[in-house]
Enzyme design. Structure first.
Site: not given
Ligand SMILES: NC(=O)C1=CN([C@@H]2O[C@H](COP(=O)(O)OP(=O)(O)OC[C@H]3O[C@@H](n4cnc5c(N)ncnc54)[C@H](OP(=O)(O)O)[C@@H]3O)[C@@H](O)[C@H]2O)C=CC1
Ligand SMILES: O=C1CO[C@H](CO)[C@@H](O)[C@@H]1O
Length: 277
Positions: A49, A54, A79, A112
């Protein structure tokens, strides 16, 4: 319910999508994202994803290429970002994403955020991309029920997916019910609440009982709730461990306890209060 990392769900247009994938928000373009994608693919992930926002689509494309796994086996989501919304600009943004990802089609393209006054024209562009066979499925992200209703009342193609913030502190009951009724798949972003849930005592206790980590319990809860999940990590051990959730099951009692953790608390922005002009 999915029972294996590479198992697929069938979306409302008939195409299949893995129920589990890698998120790459805030993963630096270049070596970091290339290695994260390669590690994930090597260990069985088949869904990535990303988003133009990003700024790492090139690295994602490179990681996929270097993995040696054929393009058809991998499900790529990207997105269209807020500033890119509008009919012509979405078509352009899509082409840019394809070039950066070094591919000639996307599996899934999402709006998005629901930018007011823009998302309907954006959707018409997505419908064209879909009709032209450039993308296998189109969907949305951060849409509340009222946004979905508004979009669907004058669109030809129904979104296959709504990707929203979803974790034990934000269980999205109203949206889940609506999506189930409309056959729109729910997908969880920030499934781990960006690490803010990992010390929760209820989750820790359930994790201990199953000999698993709290992250694994949360991701298993997603799967058992039929919600696609895309945890992000750049850490090899975590990428591997996060996917090791297909050899245990949460009981109904565990599921109930986790569902009861909901406090409607977000790690990100509420789509209704985001400055979406
Ligand atoms: N459509 C939207 O608006 C959005 C979409 N997204 C999508 O969703 C994905 C996931 O969400 P995201 O916001 O990244 O957050 P997550 O909830 O996936 O958390 C990611 C964080 O958790 C840590 N982590 C991961 N696995 C573990 C573990 N097993 N134990 C401890 N810590 C852990 C990572 O650290 P580290 O990397 O250092 O290991 C990182 O700091 C995004 O990457 C993106 O692709 C996210 C936000 C908004
Ligand atoms: O995908 C995303 C990652 O996180 C950002 C900050 O929360 C969002 O704004 C965005 O939609």
């Amino acid at each position: 319910m999915i029972t294996h990392l590479q198992d697929t769900l069938t979306l409302n247009n008939g195409i299949k999508m893995p129920g589990f994938g890698l998120g790459v928000y805030k993963v630096e373009n270049g070596e970091t994202v290339v290695n994260s994608v390669k590690t994930a693919l090597k260990h069985g992930y088949r869904s990535i994803d990303t988003a133009s926002f990003y700024d790492n689509e090139e690295g994602v494309g490179q990681g996929i290429k270097e993995s040696g796994i054929s393009r058809e086996e991998i499900f790529i989501t990207s997105k269209v970002w807020n500033e890119e919304q509008g009919y012509e600009s979405t078509l352009e943004a899509f082409d840019t994403s394809l070039k950066k990802l070094n591919t000639d089609y996307l599996d899934l393209y999402l709006i998005h955020w629901p930018v007011k006054g823009k998302y309907k024209d954006t959707w018409r562009a997505m419908e064209k991309l879909y009709a032209d066979g450039k993308v296998r499925a189109i969907g949305v992200s951060n849409f509340h029920v009222h946004h979905l209703q508004d979009l669907m009342k004058d669109s030809e193609v129904k979104p296959v997916i709504d990707q929203v913030e979803y974790h034990p502190h934000l269980t999205q009951a109203e949206l889940r019910e609506f999506c189930e009724k409309e056959n729109i798949q729910l997908e969880a972003w920030s499934p781990l609440k960006r690490g803010k849930l990992l010390d929760d005592p209820t989750l820790t206790q359930i994790a201990e009982e199953h000999g698993k980590s709290t992250a694994q319990v949360i991701l298993r809860w997603d799967i058992q709730n039929n919600v696609v999940t895309i945890p992000k990590s750049v850490t090899q051990e975590r990428i591997i461990a996060n996917a090791d959730v297909f050899n245990f099951s949460l009981t109904e009692k565990d599921m109930g306890k986790i569902n009861a953790l909901n406090i409607n608390s977000r790690a990100g922005t509420n789509p209704d209060s985001f400055d979406l002009k």
